[in-house]
Design a protein around this motif. Structure first.
Motif, PDB file in Angstrom:
ATOM      1  N   ALA A 197       5.331 -21.900  31.515  1.00 48.35           N
ATOM      2  CA  ALA A 197       4.356 -20.984  32.119  1.00 48.35           C
ATOM      3  C   ALA A 197       3.996 -19.851  31.159  1.00 48.35           C
ATOM      4  N   LYS A 198       4.999 -19.316  30.463  1.00 50.55           N
ATOM      5  CA  LYS A 198       4.737 -18.231  29.511  1.00 50.55           C
ATOM      6  C   LYS A 198       3.914 -18.719  28.314  1.00 50.55           C
ATOM      7  N   THR A 199       4.173 -19.945  27.882  1.00 57.91           N
ATOM      8  CA  THR A 199       3.362 -20.514  26.806  1.00 57.91           C
ATOM      9  C   THR A 199       1.901 -20.605  27.230  1.00 57.91           C
ATOM     10  N   ILE A 200       1.674 -21.115  28.434  1.00 60.23           N
ATOM     11  CA  ILE A 200       0.311 -21.231  28.953  1.00 60.23           C
ATOM     12  C   ILE A 200      -0.309 -19.852  29.129  1.00 60.23           C
ATOM     13  N   ALA A 201       0.495 -18.899  29.636  1.00 54.34           N
ATOM     14  CA  ALA A 201      -0.007 -17.544  29.886  1.00 54.34           C
ATOM     15  C   ALA A 201      -0.421 -16.837  28.608  1.00 54.34           C
ATOM     16  N   SER A 202       0.099 -17.273  27.471  1.00 57.90           N
ATOM     17  CA  SER A 202      -0.251 -16.643  26.194  1.00 57.90           C
ATOM     18  C   SER A 202      -1.597 -17.124  25.655  1.00 57.90           C
ATOM     19  N   LYS A 203      -2.135 -18.178  26.253  1.00 61.56           N
ATOM     20  CA  LYS A 203      -3.410 -18.733  25.805  1.00 61.56           C
ATOM     21  C   LYS A 203      -4.569 -18.069  26.547  1.00 61.56           C
ATOM     22  N   SER A 204      -5.782 -18.438  26.169  1.00 62.72           N
ATOM     23  CA  SER A 204      -6.963 -17.869  26.825  1.00 62.72           C
ATOM     24  C   SER A 204      -6.991 -18.247  28.301  1.00 62.72           C
ATOM     25  N   PRO A 205      -6.951 -17.277  29.221  1.00 62.46           N
ATOM     26  CA  PRO A 205      -7.015 -17.596  30.652  1.00 62.46           C
ATOM     27  C   PRO A 205      -8.280 -18.380  31.016  1.00 62.46           C
ATOM     28  N   LEU A 206      -9.390 -18.025  30.376  1.00 59.76           N
ATOM     29  CA  LEU A 206     -10.639 -18.720  30.676  1.00 59.76           C
ATOM     30  C   LEU A 206     -10.626 -20.132  30.105  1.00 59.76           C
ATOM     31  N   GLY A 207     -10.070 -20.290  28.913  1.00 54.23           N
ATOM     32  CA  GLY A 207      -9.966 -21.620  28.327  1.00 54.23           C
ATOM     33  C   GLY A 207      -9.107 -22.537  29.180  1.00 54.23           C
ATOM     34  N   VAL A 208      -7.988 -22.003  29.683  1.00 54.91           N
ATOM     35  CA  VAL A 208      -7.099 -22.780  30.547  1.00 54.91           C
ATOM     36  C   VAL A 208      -7.784 -23.102  31.872  1.00 54.91           C
ATOM     37  N   CYS A 209      -8.432 -22.098  32.447  1.00 56.06           N
ATOM     38  CA  CYS A 209      -9.132 -22.277  33.723  1.00 56.06           C
ATOM     39  C   CYS A 209     -10.213 -23.347  33.621  1.00 56.06           C
ATOM     40  N   PHE A 210     -11.008 -23.289  32.565  1.00 58.51           N
ATOM     41  CA  PHE A 210     -12.086 -24.259  32.389  1.00 58.51           C
ATOM     42  C   PHE A 210     -11.537 -25.648  32.079  1.00 58.51           C
ATOM     43  N   SER A 211     -10.402 -25.711  31.378  1.00 58.37           N
ATOM     44  CA  SER A 211      -9.771 -27.006  31.109  1.00 58.37           C
ATOM     45  C   SER A 211      -9.316 -27.652  32.417  1.00 58.37           C
ATOM     46  N   LYS A 212      -8.733 -26.844  33.302  1.00 60.17           N
ATOM     47  CA  LYS A 212      -8.303 -27.348  34.604  1.00 60.17           C
ATOM     48  C   LYS A 212      -9.497 -27.834  35.413  1.00 60.17           C
ATOM     49  N   ALA A 231     -19.193 -30.500  28.250  1.00 61.04           N
ATOM     50  CA  ALA A 231     -20.085 -29.804  27.312  1.00 61.04           C
ATOM     51  C   ALA A 231     -20.598 -28.501  27.902  1.00 61.04           C
ATOM     52  N   GLU A 232     -20.895 -28.524  29.212  1.00 56.39           N
ATOM     53  CA  GLU A 232     -21.381 -27.309  29.882  1.00 56.39           C
ATOM     54  C   GLU A 232     -20.304 -26.230  29.883  1.00 56.39           C
ATOM     55  N   LEU A 233     -19.071 -26.611  30.228  1.00 56.63           N
ATOM     56  CA  LEU A 233     -17.970 -25.652  30.265  1.00 56.63           C
ATOM     57  C   LEU A 233     -17.633 -25.154  28.859  1.00 56.63           C
ATOM     58  N   PHE A 234     -17.622 -26.063  27.898  1.00 53.13           N
ATOM     59  CA  PHE A 234     -17.357 -25.711  26.506  1.00 53.13           C
ATOM     60  C   PHE A 234     -18.364 -24.680  26.017  1.00 53.13           C
ATOM     61  N   GLY A 235     -19.635 -24.921  26.295  1.00 55.29           N
ATOM     62  CA  GLY A 235     -20.680 -23.996  25.865  1.00 55.29           C
ATOM     63  C   GLY A 235     -20.557 -22.638  26.523  1.00 55.29           C
TER      64      GLY A 235
END
Length: 261
Positions: A197-212, A231-235
């Motif tokens: 969880a801490k590893t994930i929390a250290s990453k971009s919250p938006l990047g993680v959210c959009f990946s999910k 592509a839409e989320l990536f952009g």
């Protein structure tokens, strides 16, 4: 976080931990537990400091041993349908939470417990954990999403075998079929979940959210539409401060400081 009767919810270092706390009843799910779980999810959703979530059960015997049979036994058709709908609504809320959720499975995860674990994004199992959907032995079937999420996680054939036989499987078998991500010693389950969880929390919250979002929504689309969604989320992420910070930090050879903006 406020106090609850049947669960505990704490936040530390950007990680929220929800503990189903009915160890006397092997953390069985009843209406009160489900309602409080829903309230905790809402609080976590609104807490900008939380970047990852862990769900676990109190004690070493059970994650959640199932739904509370004593509450279900005398329900009529309408009441049973409403109970199933309540569980499905809350588990879907957990599944669709913008923040990643890790199940720390420290014992029995049967029936509603297995279904709760499957509604999480990642499952870490103790080496003595047990999984299953034994509802057919009670004259019923999985009612909190088990017939749907299990098939999506392990494939229809294996899911049907588990659902039709009510077989309880060990952690090794759960890992083999892809139901859990990793197995650790039972005493280390929460520690391993917290580390992840801490590893994930250290990453971009938006990047993680959009990946999910990409995985959860894309899995139900054909490949062409799923790639379009990606592509839409990536952009969209290129309009965020997190993207600017992350790439600048990489080029400047320093650790990024993400704000979720």
């Amino acid at each position: 976080m406020r106090e609850f009767n049947t669960i505990e919810c704490t936040v530390a270092e950007n990680v929220a931990v929800i503990t189903i706390n009915r160890s006397k009843f092997l953390n069985a799910l009843n209406t009160e537990v489900l309602t409080e779980l829903s309230e905790a999810i809402d609080l976590i959703d609104k807490d900008s400091t939380v970047r990852a979530v862990i769900v676990t059960g109190a004690g070493e015997k059970a994650f959640v041993a199932g739904a509370d049979i004593s509450e279900m036994q005398n329900k009529d058709v309408l009441e049973a349908r409403e109970f199933s709908s309540l569980g499905n609504k809350i588990f879907s809320k957990l599944e669709n939470l913008k923040k990643p959720v890790i199940a720390a499975v420290n014992g029995f995860a049967l029936g509603g417990g297995c279904e709760l674990a499957m509604a999480c994004d990642i499952r870490i199992a103790g080496n003595r954990a047990k999984f299953g959907q034994p509802e057919v032995g009670l004259g019923i079937m999985a009612g909190f999403g088990g017939s749907q999420r299990l098939a999506r996680l392990v494939g229809a054939g294996i899911a049907k075998e588990i659902l039709f036989t009510g077989e309880i499987i060990n952690a090794e078998r759960a890992y083999e079929i892809g139901l859990v991500n990793r197995i650790v010693d039972t005493s280390e389950v929460l520690e391993e979940a917290n580390k992840l969880a801490k590893t994930i929390a250290s990453k971009s919250p938006l990047g993680v959210c959009f990946s999910k979002k990409a995985v959860n929504e894309g899995i139900n689309l054909d490949l062409e539409r799923a790639l379009s969604l990606e592509a839409e989320l990536f952009g969209t992420l290129f309009s965020t401060k997190d993207q600017s910070e992350g790439m600048s930090a990489f080029l400047e050879k320093r650790e990024p400081s993400f704000k979720g903006e």
